[in-house]
Scaffold this motif. Structure first.
Motif, mmCIF file in Angstrom:
data_model
loop_
_atom_site.group_PDB
_atom_site.id
_atom_site.type_symbol
_atom_site.label_atom_id
_atom_site.label_comp_id
_atom_site.label_asym_id
_atom_site.label_seq_id
_atom_site.Cartn_x
_atom_site.Cartn_y
_atom_site.Cartn_z
ATOM 1 N N LEU A 1 0.825 -1.208 0.000
ATOM 2 C CA LEU A 1 0.000 0.000 0.000
ATOM 3 C C LEU A 1 0.859 1.259 0.000
ATOM 4 O O LEU A 1 0.478 2.277 -0.579
ATOM 5 C CB LEU A 1 -0.945 -0.012 1.200
ATOM 6 C CG LEU A 1 -2.098 -1.034 1.085
ATOM 7 C CD1 LEU A 1 -2.757 -1.279 2.444
ATOM 8 C CD2 LEU A 1 -3.140 -0.545 0.078
ATOM 9 N N ALA A 2 2.009 1.210 0.635
ATOM 10 C CA ALA A 2 2.920 2.357 0.619
ATOM 11 C C ALA A 2 3.432 2.644 -0.782
ATOM 12 O O ALA A 2 3.730 3.794 -1.137
ATOM 13 C CB ALA A 2 4.090 2.105 1.566
ATOM 14 N N ALA A 3 3.517 1.607 -1.610
ATOM 15 C CA ALA A 3 4.001 1.778 -2.980
ATOM 16 C C ALA A 3 2.920 2.268 -3.930
ATOM 17 O O ALA A 3 3.207 2.652 -5.061
ATOM 18 C CB ALA A 3 4.570 0.454 -3.491
ATOM 19 N N GLY A 4 1.653 2.264 -3.460
ATOM 20 C CA GLY A 4 0.550 2.716 -4.294
ATOM 21 C C GLY A 4 0.434 4.225 -4.303
ATOM 22 O O GLY A 4 1.210 4.947 -3.661
ATOM 23 N N SER B 1 -0.628 0.081 13.597
ATOM 24 C CA SER B 1 -0.110 1.444 13.575
ATOM 25 C C SER B 1 0.773 1.711 12.354
ATOM 26 O O SER B 1 0.726 2.808 11.773
ATOM 27 C CB SER B 1 0.671 1.744 14.861
ATOM 28 O OG SER B 1 1.715 0.809 15.043
ATOM 29 N N ALA B 2 1.570 0.743 11.934
ATOM 30 C CA ALA B 2 2.425 0.954 10.764
ATOM 31 C C ALA B 2 1.581 1.173 9.513
ATOM 32 O O ALA B 2 1.870 2.056 8.692
ATOM 33 C CB ALA B 2 3.362 -0.231 10.571
ATOM 34 N N VAL C 1 1.065 4.782 7.147
ATOM 35 C CA VAL C 1 1.210 4.860 5.694
ATOM 36 C C VAL C 1 -0.002 5.536 5.060
ATOM 37 O O VAL C 1 0.135 6.307 4.097
ATOM 38 C CB VAL C 1 1.403 3.439 5.114
ATOM 39 C CG1 VAL C 1 1.185 3.430 3.595
ATOM 40 C CG2 VAL C 1 2.795 2.923 5.448
ATOM 41 N N LEU C 2 -1.170 5.287 5.619
ATOM 42 C CA LEU C 2 -2.414 5.713 4.962
ATOM 43 C C LEU C 2 -3.056 6.949 5.565
ATOM 44 O O LEU C 2 -3.952 7.536 4.956
ATOM 45 C CB LEU C 2 -3.434 4.566 5.018
ATOM 46 C CG LEU C 2 -3.013 3.227 4.425
ATOM 47 C CD1 LEU C 2 -4.124 2.199 4.613
ATOM 48 C CD2 LEU C 2 -2.665 3.366 2.950
ATOM 49 N N ALA C 3 -2.623 7.363 6.738
ATOM 50 C CA ALA C 3 -3.372 8.361 7.516
ATOM 51 C C ALA C 3 -3.631 9.654 6.764
ATOM 52 O O ALA C 3 -4.701 10.262 6.909
ATOM 53 C CB ALA C 3 -2.638 8.649 8.828
ATOM 54 N N ASP D 1 -7.459 5.544 11.922
ATOM 55 C CA ASP D 1 -8.379 6.669 12.001
ATOM 56 C C ASP D 1 -8.013 7.686 10.926
ATOM 57 O O ASP D 1 -6.963 8.328 11.004
ATOM 58 C CB ASP D 1 -8.291 7.313 13.387
ATOM 59 C CG ASP D 1 -9.480 8.196 13.698
ATOM 60 O OD1 ASP D 1 -10.385 8.321 12.844
ATOM 61 O OD2 ASP D 1 -9.523 8.767 14.806
ATOM 62 N N PRO D 2 -8.841 7.855 9.903
ATOM 63 C CA PRO D 2 -8.479 8.752 8.806
ATOM 64 C C PRO D 2 -8.572 10.217 9.203
ATOM 65 O O PRO D 2 -9.232 10.576 10.192
ATOM 66 C CB PRO D 2 -9.530 8.421 7.739
ATOM 67 C CG PRO D 2 -10.720 7.952 8.519
ATOM 68 C CD PRO D 2 -10.153 7.215 9.701
ATOM 69 N N THR D 3 -7.929 11.058 8.418
ATOM 70 C CA THR D 3 -8.048 12.505 8.605
ATOM 71 C C THR D 3 -8.996 13.123 7.582
ATOM 72 O O THR D 3 -9.558 14.179 7.818
ATOM 73 C CB THR D 3 -6.669 13.177 8.486
ATOM 74 O OG1 THR D 3 -6.085 12.825 7.223
ATOM 75 C CG2 THR D 3 -5.744 12.719 9.603
ATOM 76 N N THR D 4 -9.188 12.449 6.449
ATOM 77 C CA THR D 4 -10.074 12.939 5.395
ATOM 78 C C THR D 4 -10.809 11.753 4.794
ATOM 79 O O THR D 4 -10.200 10.710 4.534
ATOM 80 C CB THR D 4 -9.273 13.630 4.265
ATOM 81 O OG1 THR D 4 -8.442 14.634 4.829
ATOM 82 C CG2 THR D 4 -10.221 14.259 3.248
ATOM 83 N N ILE D 5 -12.130 11.918 4.584
ATOM 84 C CA ILE D 5 -12.895 10.823 3.993
ATOM 85 C C ILE D 5 -13.779 11.330 2.865
ATOM 86 O O ILE D 5 -14.050 12.529 2.745
ATOM 87 C CB ILE D 5 -13.778 10.104 5.037
ATOM 88 C CG1 ILE D 5 -14.913 11.021 5.530
ATOM 89 C CG2 ILE D 5 -12.955 9.566 6.179
ATOM 90 C CD1 ILE D 5 -15.968 10.301 6.356
#
Length: 402
Positions: free
Chosen positions: A22-25, A70-71, A75-77, A99-103
């Motif tokens: 997912l980090a590579a996406g 958490s890792a 990556v996605l936050a 927990d996202p910051t934007t949805i």
């Protein structure tokens, strides 16, 4: 054409691999959660599905992974997370530390756009012309191993969301509703969980048939005993002993454990295997030195609108005058009335209006209740005018009878 095979990451090493992928996406992520509602006591995530451009589909088994996320969250936050009905999935994700910051919520966007059907299948078909099979929405997702056909269903929950999001975002922009949507999405993110009910046992289906404090004390004790067992086993309470069976046990008023066992209506998979537990609860209820009141504790809930004419005639007239104005505004904006303004907010401001009740004061009252700025801008003036109209109607004498 070979059938697609789905792999679920079910170990810490698998989670690390998924995180790296997912980090590579690039770009936003589509995310969904499968729970075992109706089967398990908890609302934990039993499957998390994620899709991202450049990463493809990721399926995660949180109970099997058994470690913190958490890792992955790190990556996605900062990316936009795309949900369909985010309010259902956020609590389970937050239990995992995600927990996202934007949805972007495709269900909520569809409501604001006035779509006739807002289920995921209907929205995907409406926006992309793709029909989804939705055969496993009520499945027990704590089942292991998960069947491949279930995983295919789960994959479809996220694989089209990014494209759906792009179509809906364009439609929101064209309709002048992008600001509405962003405020609604933020409200979902920041909404506080509902406080626990003070007397949750009073929600027992059929409790209205129980009379007297002693009977209610027994019902409360049985509910509490079932709740404790359900939580310890992580099984939905109604699957152990249904509500109607608990109430039947109260109404039967058995004189002994044997009579309880002989009560035909006392059913459920744990009704006999846990008979000692239920009998102890009945005896505790019968000897409870602080039985519950026959009526529940007062809350800040308003009376039902049908009772307003007798309880608060002025408020009744205000609501009957203002509600059609809000409904008309919703029609003009092509959205459901409840999305234009939460019905409880309208009822509360009609029941106890500010003084004076001008647009500014009503705007403040709505904001205090939790209405979003766009909702206030659309409705405050109409509510204020409705209050003026209702006052004039109250002061106008009826036409004389000929």
């Amino acid at each position: 054409m070979a059938e697609r095979t789905y792999t679920v990451h079910d170990s810490p090493a698998g989670l690390a691999d998924a995180t790296a992928s997912l980090a590579a996406g690039t770009g936003p992520i589509a995310i969904d959660v499968e729970r075992a509602s109706g089967f398990r006591y908890s609302q934990r995530a039993y499957l998390v599905q994620i899709y991202r451009s450049g990463s493809g589909l990721i399926l995660l088994d949180p109970p099997a992974i058994g470690t913190d996320f958490s890792a992955l969250h790190n990556v996605l936050a900062q990316e936009e997370w795309i949900f369909h009905a985010a309010s259902q999935d956020l609590p389970s994700l937050r239990e995992l530390g995600m927990d996202p910051t934007t949805i972007f919520d495709t269900e909520l966007a569809s409501r604001l756009l006035g779509k006739d059907r807002v289920g995921l299948g209907a929205v995907v078909e409406n926006t992309l012309g793709i029909s989804l099979a939705k055969a496993h929405s009520a499945a027990d997702w704590s089942t292991r191993p998960l069947p491949q056909e279930w995983l295919e269903y789960a994959a479809h929950d996220v694989e089209y969301l990014i494209d759906v999001r792009d179509v809906l975002a364009s439609e929101l922009e064209a309709a002048g509703k992008s600001t509405f949507a962003h405020q609604e999405f933020q409200a979902v993110l920041t909404r506080e969980p509902k406080p626990a009910r003070e007397e949750p046992w009073r929600r027992l289906s059929g409790l209205h048939a129980v009379r007297g404090k002693r009977g209610l004390a027994v019902a409360r004790a049985l509910w509490t005993a079932r709740e404790q067992l359900a939580q310890s086993l992580d099984i939905a309470p109604g699957r152990l002993v249904p509500d109607r069976a608990l109430v039947a046990a109260v109404m039967a008023n058995p004189a002994s454990k044997q009579q309880l066992a002989g009560t035909k209506e006392f059913t459920g998979r744990a009704s006999r295997t846990e008979l000692d537990r239920w009998w102890r609860a009945i005896e505790e209820g019968r000897h409870d030195e602080a039985p519950p009141a026959e009526r529940g504790r007062s809350t800040d809930a308003l009376p039902p609108p049908r009772a307003w004419a007798d309880r608060n005639p002025e408020a009744d007239l205000r609501l009957k005058t203002v509600r059609p104005k809000i409904e008309s505004l919703a029609v003009s904006l092509s959205m459901p009335t409840e999305n234009l303004l939460t019905p409880d907010f309208l009822r509360r401001v009609c029941w106890s209006p500010p003084t004076p009740a001008g647009p500014g004061q009503i705007a403040d009252a709505l904001a205090a209740l939790g209405a979003r700025p766009w909702q206030i801008a659309q409705t405050a003036q109409a509510i204020a005018q409705g209050f003026v109209d209702s006052t004039q109607a109250a002061e106008t004498p009826p036409d004389p009878v000929s």
